[in-house]
Write an enzyme that holds these catalytic residues in place. Structure first.
Site, PDB file in Angstrom:
ATOM      1  N   GLU A 164       9.983   5.859  -7.108  1.00 12.14           N
ATOM      2  CA  GLU A 164       9.784   3.726  -7.657  1.00 12.14           C
ATOM      3  C   GLU A 164      10.444   3.209  -8.296  1.00 12.14           C
ATOM      4  OE1 GLU A 164       5.936   3.767  -8.026  1.00 12.14           O
ATOM      5  OE2 GLU A 164       5.070   4.312  -6.053  1.00 12.14           O
ATOM      6  N   GLU A 360       4.063   9.133  -1.063  1.00 14.22           N
ATOM      7  CA  GLU A 360       2.862   8.993  -1.677  1.00 14.22           C
ATOM      8  C   GLU A 360       1.676   7.756  -0.645  1.00 14.22           C
ATOM      9  OE1 GLU A 360       2.744   7.218  -5.133  1.00 14.22           O
ATOM     10  OE2 GLU A 360       4.041   8.434  -6.396  1.00 14.22           O
TER      11      GLU A 360
HETATM   12  C1  BG6 Z   1       3.130   6.035  -7.762  1.00 19.50           C
HETATM   13  C2  BG6 Z   1       3.408   6.051  -8.685  1.00 19.50           C
HETATM   14  O1  BG6 Z   1       3.279   4.160  -8.198  1.00 19.50           O
HETATM   15  O2  BG6 Z   1       1.252   4.919  -7.839  1.00 19.50           O
HETATM   16  C3  BG6 Z   1       2.075   7.529  -9.559  1.00 19.50           C
HETATM   17  O3  BG6 Z   1       4.647   6.638  -8.234  1.00 19.50           O
HETATM   18  C4  BG6 Z   1       1.062   6.709 -10.188  1.00 19.50           C
HETATM   19  O4  BG6 Z   1       2.824   7.939 -10.721  1.00 19.50           O
HETATM   20  C5  BG6 Z   1       0.822   5.979  -8.363  1.00 19.50           C
HETATM   21  O5  BG6 Z   1       0.330   7.629 -11.052  1.00 19.50           O
HETATM   22  C6  BG6 Z   1      -0.672   5.506  -8.351  1.00 19.50           C
HETATM   23  O6  BG6 Z   1      -0.723   3.726  -9.356  1.00 19.50           O
HETATM   24  P1  BG6 Z   1      -1.931   4.379 -10.523  1.00 19.50           P
HETATM   25  O7  BG6 Z   1      -1.895   3.214 -11.686  1.00 19.50           O
HETATM   26  O8  BG6 Z   1      -3.518   3.895 -10.097  1.00 19.50           O
HETATM   27  O9  BG6 Z   1      -1.600   5.892 -11.637  1.00 19.50           O
END
Ligand code: BG6
Length: 457
Positions: A164, A360
């Protein structure tokens, strides 16, 4: 029954800084996260800093056994640059030993390691030189990438350069969520450009290394949906997609920055400094596959009083509050599974159907302890529903010919979430921070096993 293609990857994703712990131990040097926490611990939820995270450094063997138990055939995590090369040049033998045993252990348990090189964890020594703002960061990263390919190329067959990139650009230079937390659109674009060149030069290093395998990049995709199809709203949608999606996806896959993006940057006096020869490098070093992280769409409308040249992206596309939205209240993100279908079709039609996977997708929920059943298992039915809804749309895209080869959930074991610390939990396993990081499977973990065994649901 929804069935996925043979050999489909079922797994999860995480990153070194969010799971390893031992943040300033075993030879690792500080990253911006370690330093920022030292300077401003109050910014972090409950003063939870990066030092321990989920202690995978000590517990990886148990973790890998659990991966196998729930049928994961693949896992993506990252190498910590500051651990492997604490001063950017000198190899840390402990880090080599740790990662080699971790990756070998995965292979021994039938879990393919997909290894990423940068997940928001800028080494402090490089930040002191300006981080991605400095052109020399490109060579520094290429050297790190080359070192990683040399040390682990026999174990890892699928590599990714960045996770990202848009996030460290936006959060560090426009929104204040990552160090250096400044607001400067022009710097943000320059940081983005150097990140792109660092990616390109890492791909080049990979091709030159002669290592057997494939290389890609992981991008967050938040497709824009406009308030209406008026010319102005559609212009806003296009600006959002250009900046947040096509800016990396086009050069990574097609070897070229979109000319419309160049015009947009020019109109707004945001063009970055480039070196002669960069375009040729971009053209030559395209990827083998793409990972797309999908969490939420971007609802946009034409800005009411835009400033030109734009001071922030909101001068190009304003947020639109869609009345029918469904929200995950803990994270404040919209849940809109259909976007995965749209993304699948975009990959098929705009990016010559290059192999890609969902790298993800997931749902962060606060205070999950309240869902514990009598056996102490968190009964996270909401997460199972969330995954199913997304998989249904993904499946439809695959049925219509999109070349998607896997689905990774964020995440496997609850992990540390940057400024949010351990507030929102995402894992198939919970982590008890008051009890030696004890892992306990959740209902979603049990369900995931059926999902992967049946290659569908
Ligand atoms: C993604 C990232 O954007 O979302 C992760 O690659 C991140 O590192 C995940 O942890 C979830 O978002 P957050 O901000 O709730 O941890």
């Amino acid at each position: 029954m929804i069935k996925f293609p043979d050999g489909f990857l079922w797994g999860a994703a995480a990153s070194a800084p969010q799971t390893e712990g031992h943040s300033l131990l075993n030879g690792k040097s500080a990253t911006t996260w370690d330093k920022w926490f030292e300077m401003n611990p109050e910014k972090f939820n409950d003063n939870q800093g990066p030092q321990d995270t989920s202690n995978t450094y000590e517990m990886y063997q148990e973790d890998v056994e659990n991966m196998q138990k729930i049928g994961m055939n693949s896992y993506r995590t990252s190498i910590s640059w500051a651990r492997l090369l604490p001063d950017g040049k000198t190899l840390n033998p402990e880090a080599v030993g740790f990662y080699r045993s971790y990756f070998q252990d995965m292979l021994d348990h039938g879990v393919e390691p997909i290894i990423n090189l940068f997940h928001f964890d800028m080494p402090w020594w490089l930040m002191e030189k300006g981080g991605w703002k400095a052109r020399e960061s490109v060579d520094d990263f290429a050297f790190y990438a080359k070192t990683a390919f040399e040390q682990f190329g026999d174990l890892v067959k699928r590599w990714t350069t960045f996770n990202e990139p848009i996030v460290h650009i936006e959060c560090g230079y426009l929104l204040g969520f990552h160090y250096p937390a400044i607001v400067d659109f022009k710097k943000a674009v320059q940081v983005g450009y150097h990140t792109l060149m660092a990616h390109v030069c890492a791909v080049k290093a990979f091709r030159e290394s002669g290592v057997d395998g494939q290389i890609g990049i992981i991008l967050n995709v938040s497709p824009a949906y406009s308030r209406s199809d008026s010319k102005e709203d559609m212009k806003a949608k296009n600006a959002s997609d250009l900046l947040s999606i096509y800016s990396f996806l086009d050069p990574a896959v097609l070897g070229k920055t979109p000319s419309e993006l160049i015009s947009l940057l020019k109109e707004n006096e945001l063009l970055p400094y480039v070196d002669a020869g960069d375009s040729a490098l971009i053209k030559k070093n395209t990827v083998d596959f793409i990972g797309l992280n999908y969490y939420q769409p971007n609802r946009v409308m034409a800005p009411e009083n835009p400033i030109t040249p734009a001071k922030t992206p909101e001068d190009l596309f304003a947020p639109y509050d869609w009345p029918d939205k469904k929200i995950n209240p803990y994270r404040g993100w919209e849940i809109y599974p259909k976007a995965l279908y749209d993304v699948a079709i975009m990959m098929r039609d705009k990016y010559h159907n290059i192999p890609w996977y969902v790298s993800e997708n997931g749902m962060g929920v606060a205070d999950e302890g309240r869902y514990k059943d009598d056996n102490g298992v968190i009964d996270d039915q909401y997460r199972i529903e969330f995954i199913k809804e997304h998989l249904e749309y993904l499946h439809k895209g695959i049925e219509e010919g999109s070349n998607c080869f896997g689905y990774h959930l964020w995440t496997f074991v609850d992990c540390w979430s940057w400024l949010n610390g351990y507030r929102n939990r995402y894992g198939l396993f919970s982590v008890d921070l008051d009890n030696d990081f004890k892992r306990t499977i959740k209902s979603s973990g049990k369900w995931f096993k059926e999902l992967s065994e049946n290659n569908g649901f």
